[in-house]
Write an enzyme that holds these catalytic residues in place. Structure first.
Site, PDB file in Angstrom:
ATOM      1  N   ARG A 148      -8.008  -2.942  -2.549  1.00 12.65           N
ATOM      2  CA  ARG A 148      -7.197  -2.090  -1.680  1.00 12.65           C
ATOM      3  C   ARG A 148      -7.695  -2.281  -0.254  1.00 12.65           C
ATOM      4  NH1 ARG A 148      -7.118   4.578  -1.458  1.00 12.65           N
ATOM      5  NH2 ARG A 148      -8.456   4.364   0.363  1.00 12.65           N
ATOM      6  N   TYR A 160      -7.471   7.826   7.282  1.00 18.01           N
ATOM      7  CA  TYR A 160      -7.988   8.083   5.936  1.00 18.01           C
ATOM      8  C   TYR A 160      -8.377   6.741   5.314  1.00 18.01           C
ATOM      9  CZ  TYR A 160      -3.505   6.119   4.965  1.00 18.01           C
ATOM     10  OH  TYR A 160      -2.460   5.250   4.942  1.00 18.01           O
ATOM     11  N   ASP A 210      -2.881   2.143   0.364  1.00 17.85           N
ATOM     12  CA  ASP A 210      -2.603   3.571   0.168  1.00 17.85           C
ATOM     13  C   ASP A 210      -1.991   4.140   1.449  1.00 17.85           C
ATOM     14  OD1 ASP A 210      -2.553   6.221  -0.547  1.00 17.85           O
ATOM     15  OD2 ASP A 210      -4.679   6.350  -1.092  1.00 17.85           O
ATOM     16  N   HIS A 212      -1.101   7.307   1.601  1.00 17.82           N
ATOM     17  CA  HIS A 212      -1.671   8.664   1.590  1.00 17.82           C
ATOM     18  C   HIS A 212      -0.686   9.738   2.064  1.00 17.82           C
ATOM     19  CE1 HIS A 212      -5.202  11.298   1.243  1.00 17.82           C
ATOM     20  NE2 HIS A 212      -5.733  10.290   0.562  1.00 17.82           N
ATOM     21  N   GLU A 236       0.886   2.857  -2.248  1.00 18.57           N
ATOM     22  CA  GLU A 236       0.547   4.103  -2.936  1.00 18.57           C
ATOM     23  C   GLU A 236       0.973   5.311  -2.119  1.00 18.57           C
ATOM     24  OE1 GLU A 236      -3.565   4.143  -3.998  1.00 18.57           O
ATOM     25  OE2 GLU A 236      -3.693   6.320  -3.864  1.00 18.57           O
ATOM     26  N   GLU A 262      -1.548  10.885  -7.944  1.00 18.45           N
ATOM     27  CA  GLU A 262      -2.957  11.311  -8.036  1.00 18.45           C
ATOM     28  C   GLU A 262      -3.110  12.815  -7.847  1.00 18.45           C
ATOM     29  OE1 GLU A 262      -4.654   8.842  -4.825  1.00 18.45           O
ATOM     30  OE2 GLU A 262      -5.103  10.677  -3.756  1.00 18.45           O
ATOM     31  N   ARG A 283      -0.186   7.527 -11.212  1.00 20.56           N
ATOM     32  CA  ARG A 283      -1.609   7.642 -10.879  1.00 20.56           C
ATOM     33  C   ARG A 283      -2.277   8.927 -11.372  1.00 20.56           C
ATOM     34  NH1 ARG A 283      -4.713   5.137  -8.021  1.00 20.56           N
ATOM     35  NH2 ARG A 283      -5.303   6.680  -6.469  1.00 20.56           N
ATOM     36  N   GLU A 339      -8.323   2.548 -10.621  1.00 21.12           N
ATOM     37  CA  GLU A 339      -9.065   2.633  -9.362  1.00 21.12           C
ATOM     38  C   GLU A 339     -10.550   2.797  -9.684  1.00 21.12           C
ATOM     39  OE1 GLU A 339      -8.035   5.979  -6.910  1.00 21.12           O
ATOM     40  OE2 GLU A 339      -9.165   5.213  -5.195  1.00 21.12           O
ATOM     41  N   TRP A 402      -2.246  15.313   4.997  1.00 17.72           N
ATOM     42  CA  TRP A 402      -3.455  14.487   4.978  1.00 17.72           C
ATOM     43  C   TRP A 402      -3.448  13.686   3.706  1.00 17.72           C
ATOM     44  CZ3 TRP A 402      -7.706  13.382   1.952  1.00 17.72           C
ATOM     45  CH2 TRP A 402      -8.633  12.492   2.548  1.00 17.72           C
TER      46      TRP A 402
HETATM   47  C1  CS2 Z   1      -7.445   8.500  -2.297  1.00 10.63           C
HETATM   48  C2  CS2 Z   1      -8.553   9.486  -2.517  1.00 10.63           C
HETATM   49  O1  CS2 Z   1      -8.520   7.196  -3.956  1.00 10.63           O
HETATM   50  C3  CS2 Z   1      -7.465   7.422  -3.382  1.00 10.63           C
HETATM   51  O2  CS2 Z   1      -6.454   6.806  -3.581  1.00 10.63           O
HETATM   52  O3  CS2 Z   1      -6.176   8.960  -2.124  1.00 10.63           O
HETATM   53  O4  CS2 Z   1      -9.623   9.010  -1.795  1.00 10.63           O
HETATM   54  C4  CS2 Z   1      -8.299  10.947  -2.151  1.00 10.63           C
HETATM   55  O5  CS2 Z   1      -8.130  11.084  -0.788  1.00 10.63           O
HETATM   56  C5  CS2 Z   1      -9.458  11.762  -2.623  1.00 10.63           C
HETATM   57  O6  CS2 Z   1      -9.677  11.534  -3.981  1.00 10.63           O
HETATM   58  C6  CS2 Z   1      -9.228  13.241  -2.359  1.00 10.63           C
HETATM   59  O7  CS2 Z   1     -10.169  14.007  -3.025  1.00 10.63           O
HETATM   60 MG    MG Z   2      -4.687   7.687  -2.958  1.00  8.58          MG
END
Ligand code: CS2
Ligand code: MG
Length: 402
Positions: A148, A160, A210, A212, A236, A262, A283, A339, A402
């Protein structure tokens, strides 16, 4: 009949905060479950201690499905991250116990191996494109087959997904860190950063990115279209996932594969995404989506619609979740990718596992249950340390996702 005699909840911060459930049976067999919800840890610890543990004592640990139904339907209040993380911890611990009682690794109880190893993706990141490329090179040298790529957006001085120290852990502040966001700056920069990775390293590995939850559906459609020549394994969380219908718009415009889920917790949260084939990878994880029992149900539904698994596996998911994920990933027919972020050394002092990485694949030793031990004594050295995930603000000061 063996019964559940004890259920203990541990909250500790070896490297970062983790909540762990340990169930002990009247035969002295123990099982572990991860109950970590990043930034909201104590809510789940209380849900377990105050509301679930009293329900567990004296019950049959072998009746995993019945326990799941009892805790889910019995709550009356359904779904949601706190409830589903707590149920997950109980479910995971009971699978661990069942494996130990049977003398078999959990993946054997799930139908046995469908594959020799679990393909993982590692996390390359950089404060700019050159340092991202160096990091991608490092992951390639380590043998990763999927990577990634995230780089800080120059105009906003960060992003991020960019590692600061050796480990990526976004929950850092004793109050939420406020980070600037500009969608325009991101959309101007990110496609070029991914193209730079392909130009330098070619196409003989999987490249992931990602988003996000940062874009609107039409922005995500544009982004997906613009990076089609990078042939991403997935983009993602292109858009916040509560609105499942929104993915249809993205889908209509781009062949870039889509992954999401996720932060989703139940089969109902992903039902439309799956049955209408609006995504390619789901996810959802063991810890946040109701444990092995419920995640398997989600993946089985996904299999009918050509949707493959791609479970979340950041460092805020404990090594118990990683082990449980590996057992499930080994067994299911529609596995996609897992992941993987290595945990901090302190984390691994407390959680002893049998999971290992070789040539970009995870596997587990042939040990009964999930193969994880929790060192309670070692954990005492790392008291709980409240931390918040950051928030994002647009350049005009308003809150963004976020
Ligand atoms: C992220 C994470 O791993 C990922 O894809 O989106 O780092 C996420 O921000 C954290 O798990 C939040 O706790
Ligand atoms: Mg993520």
């Amino acid at each position: 009949m063996s019964t559940i005699e004890r259920a203990e909840v541990f909250v500790a911060s070896p490297g970062r905060n983790f909540v762990t459930l340990r169930i002990t049976t009247s035969d002295g067999v123990t099982g572990l479950g991860d109950a970590t919800l990043n930034g909201r840890e104590l809510a789940v610890a209380s849900y377990l201690r105050d509301h679930l543990v009293p329900l567990l004592i004296g019950r049959d640990p072998a009746r995993i499905e019945d326990m799941w139904q009892y805790l889910y339907r019995g709550a009356y209040w359904r779904r949601g991250p706190v409830t589903m993380t707590a149920i997950s911890a109980v479910d995971t611990a009971l699978w661990d116990i069942k494996g130990k009682v049977a003398g078999l690794p959990v993946y054997q109880l799930l139908g046995g191996r469908s594959r020799d190893g679990v393909l993982v993706y590692g996390h390359a990141s950089g404060t700019d494109v050159p340092s991202l490329l160096d990091d991608v090179a490092r992951f390639r040298d380590l043998g990763y087959q999927a990577i990634r790529a995230q780089a800080a957006v120059p105009e906003i001085g960060g992003s991020y997904g960019v590692r600061k120290g050796a480990i990526y852990e976004p929950a850092a502040g004793s109050l939420p860190d406020e980070q600037p966001w500009s969608t325009e700056a991101y959309l101007n920069f990110a496609p070029g950063s991914l193209r730079a990775v392909r130009e330098r390293f070619g196409f003989d590995f999987h490249l992931l990115h990602d988003v996000h939850h940062r874009l609107t559906p039409i922005e995500a459609a544009r982004f997906g279209k613009e990076v089609e020549d990078c042939r991403l394994f997935w983009m993602e969380d292109p858009t916040p996932a509560e609105n499942q219908d929104a993915f249809r718009l993205i889908r209509q415009h781009t062949t870039t594969p889509i992954a999401t889920g996720e932060i989703l917790n139940s089969i109902w949260d992903v039902q439309q995404l799956i049955t209408e084939q609006l995504i390619d990878y789901v996810r959802t994880t063991v810890v946040h989506a109701g444990g092995i029992t419920h995640l398997k149900r989600i993946f089985d539904l996904a299999a009918l619609y050509h949707v493959r698994s791609g479970s979340h596996g950041a460092t805020d998911l404990s090594p118990i979740t990683l082990a449980a994920a590996v057992h499930l990933d080994l067994a299911i027919p529609n596995f996609g990718i897992q992941e993987y972020m290595a945990h901090a050394d302190e984390t691994m002092e407390v959680f002893r596992t049998n999971v290992h990485l070789e040539d970009g694949l995870l596997d587990t030793a042939e040990v009964p249950g999930l193969g994880v031990e929790y060192d309670e004594k070692a954990a005492e050295r790392f008291p709980y340390d409240p931390r918040y995930l950051p928030v994002a603000r647009r350049l005009d000061g308003s809150i963004h996702d976020w």
